[in-house]
Design an enzyme around this catalytic site. Structure first.
Site, PDB file in Angstrom:
ATOM      1  N   LYS A 197     -11.113   2.114   9.575  1.00 10.24           N
ATOM      2  CA  LYS A 197     -10.568   2.179   8.214  1.00 10.24           C
ATOM      3  C   LYS A 197      -9.826   3.502   8.057  1.00 10.24           C
ATOM      4  O   LYS A 197     -10.386   4.572   8.270  1.00 10.24           O
ATOM      5  CB  LYS A 197     -11.697   2.064   7.201  1.00 10.24           C
ATOM      6  N   ARG A 207      -7.665   1.454  -6.443  1.00 10.36           N
ATOM      7  CA  ARG A 207      -8.425   2.450  -7.219  1.00 10.36           C
ATOM      8  C   ARG A 207      -8.244   2.198  -8.709  1.00 10.36           C
ATOM      9  O   ARG A 207      -9.146   2.486  -9.489  1.00 10.36           O
ATOM     10  CB  ARG A 207      -8.045   3.863  -6.782  1.00 10.36           C
ATOM     11  N   ARG A 220      -9.946  11.125   1.111  1.00 12.20           N
ATOM     12  CA  ARG A 220     -11.053  10.673   1.961  1.00 12.20           C
ATOM     13  C   ARG A 220     -10.834  11.035   3.425  1.00 12.20           C
ATOM     14  O   ARG A 220     -11.357  10.394   4.312  1.00 12.20           O
ATOM     15  CB  ARG A 220     -11.203   9.158   1.839  1.00 12.20           C
ATOM     16  N   GLU A 236     -14.350   3.879  17.149  1.00  9.01           N
ATOM     17  CA  GLU A 236     -15.117   3.462  15.961  1.00  9.01           C
ATOM     18  C   GLU A 236     -15.628   2.028  16.123  1.00  9.01           C
ATOM     19  O   GLU A 236     -16.770   1.718  15.786  1.00  9.01           O
ATOM     20  CB  GLU A 236     -14.228   3.521  14.707  1.00  9.01           C
ATOM     21  N   LYS A 251      -8.499  -2.003   8.824  1.00 10.50           N
ATOM     22  CA  LYS A 251      -7.997  -1.898   7.454  1.00 10.50           C
ATOM     23  C   LYS A 251      -7.176  -0.632   7.298  1.00 10.50           C
ATOM     24  O   LYS A 251      -7.658   0.436   7.703  1.00 10.50           O
ATOM     25  CB  LYS A 251      -9.200  -1.849   6.516  1.00 10.50           C
ATOM     26  N   SER A 277      -4.584  -3.649  -1.108  1.00 10.92           N
ATOM     27  CA  SER A 277      -3.945  -3.680  -2.424  1.00 10.92           C
ATOM     28  C   SER A 277      -2.491  -3.218  -2.389  1.00 10.92           C
ATOM     29  O   SER A 277      -1.629  -3.838  -3.018  1.00 10.92           O
ATOM     30  CB  SER A 277      -4.745  -2.835  -3.414  1.00 10.92           C
ATOM     31  N   TYR A 316      -5.372 -10.589  -1.055  1.00 13.61           N
ATOM     32  CA  TYR A 316      -5.285 -10.971  -2.467  1.00 13.61           C
ATOM     33  C   TYR A 316      -4.366 -12.176  -2.661  1.00 13.61           C
ATOM     34  O   TYR A 316      -4.315 -12.741  -3.742  1.00 13.61           O
ATOM     35  CB  TYR A 316      -4.811  -9.771  -3.303  1.00 13.61           C
TER      36      TYR A 316
END
Ligand code: PBG
Length: 326
Positions: A197, A207, A220, A236, A251, A277, A316
């Site tokens: 990610k 957000r 982040r 990972e 992602k 998004s 989405y």
């Protein structure tokens, strides 16, 4: 020597021929619908930066998931927006917290007919907007956060999640969650690890969807991956599989097709990719201006994600796409 010309166009001549030889075909069951459920509202709230998406009430969520199920969508993943946020994100593991009650609603409506996934993170629940606990200096603490993730996993499993999906990018999160689930009789609850990610600007609209602002204009980057790297993603992913992930995720999706392809070659567990998004909002915005055909571009985007190697796709667009596939 005269060879006959290789005629590539022969199999492109009719729709029927093209359909017969197509390499990839998407089905509604390949999709996971990301959905938002908000505590303490009476009407679904439209998410401005994600046209067609809503913060659902408990009851509008039930109606939406029933429709998605009727369309054949494979799974839903729930994100909760609590009424009260605090420093430690305690609503995330409250047995009466919004995602837990929503999971129980959906389980009672649909039994085992659709897969229920709970996003497992703290950022929607903390007043500082980070995905973990903060130490005295405001840094995200890794190991203390794992204890919180374990608690959240148990609450989500008890509420009826088939799969928990840790998205906080703490080291060791999959192992800690697996141990907690196994230690409490939830051996059958699966883990979909947000394994690779990235810290990307493409999460901007999300957000808004979960009312998260990171304290002090922070980001982040101390826990999510650097967008310039791809080898780290494989590390990972291998770690998460070794810790017990049943499925792994890359992602975002479209901006990281190289990572999806590499992940597909590196491991044999089911691979998910999250068309996020920002990737959704860009297509919607261009379509609103009449610059793109929304349905055609949405389909091409998810096909690209499949071609790269993803088995399941979080997008989405899934409802629109599934409607067109009926
Ligand atoms: C964190 C989380 C995020 C998304 C899913 N889970 C946001 C973040 O890491 O800041 C983003 C999803 C999207 O943009 O569609 N719990």
């Amino acid at each position: 020597m005269n060879f006959p010309q290789r005629r590539m166009r022969r199999l492109r001549r009719t729709g029927a021929l093209r359909r017969l030889v197509t390499e990839h075909r998407l089905h509604p069951a390949d999709f996971i619908a990301p959905l938002f459920v908000r505590e303490g509202i009476d009407e679904p709230q439209p998410i401005v930066s994600m046209p067609g998406q809503f913060q659902h009430t408990r009851s509008s969520l039930r109606a939406e998931v029933a429709e998605l199920h009727a369309l054949g969508i494979g799974a839903v993943v729930l994100f909760g927006v609590p009424e009260r946020k605090d420093h430690i994100g305690s609503e995330a593991w409250n047995p009466d917290g919004i995602v837990q009650v929503a999971l129980a609603d959906l389980r009672s409506d649909l039994g085992d007919e659709i897969v229920l996934i709970a996003d497992l993170c703290m950022d929607e629940y903390t007043d500082h907007g980070h995905c973990g606990l903060l130490d005295g200096r405001g840094d995200v603490e890794n190991d203390a956060t794992l204890e919180v993730y374990a608690r959240i996993a148990l609450a989500q499993a008890a509420a009826g999640a088939d799969i928990v999906a840790p998205s906080g990018m703490m080291d060791g999160q999959v192992g800690a969650i697996r141990a907690a689930l196994d230690g409490s009789g939830f051996e059958q609850t699966a883990i979909l690890a947000y394994a690779a990610k990235y810290a990307t600007a493409l999460y901007g609209p999300f957000r808004d969807a979960v009312d998260v602002t990171i304290a002090g204009g922070g980001d982040r980057r101390t826990y999510q991956q650097d967008v310039a790297g791809s080898r780290e993603a494989l590390e990972e992913i291998r770690l998460d599989v070794a810790e017990g992930a049943d499925m792994v995720m890359v992602k975002p999706a479209l901006a990281f097709l190289d990572v999806i392809a590499a992940a597909r070659r590196a491991v044999d567990v089911p691979l998910a990719a999250y068309h996020v998004s920002g990737e959704y909002a860009m297509v919607c915005a261009a379509a609103e201006r009449g610059w793109l055909d929304l349905d055609a571009v949405a389909y091409e985007h998810v096909l690209a994600i499949r071609r790269a190697g993803a088995d399941v796709i979080l997008t989405y667009f899934c409802k629109r796409l599934a409607e067109a596939m009926q």
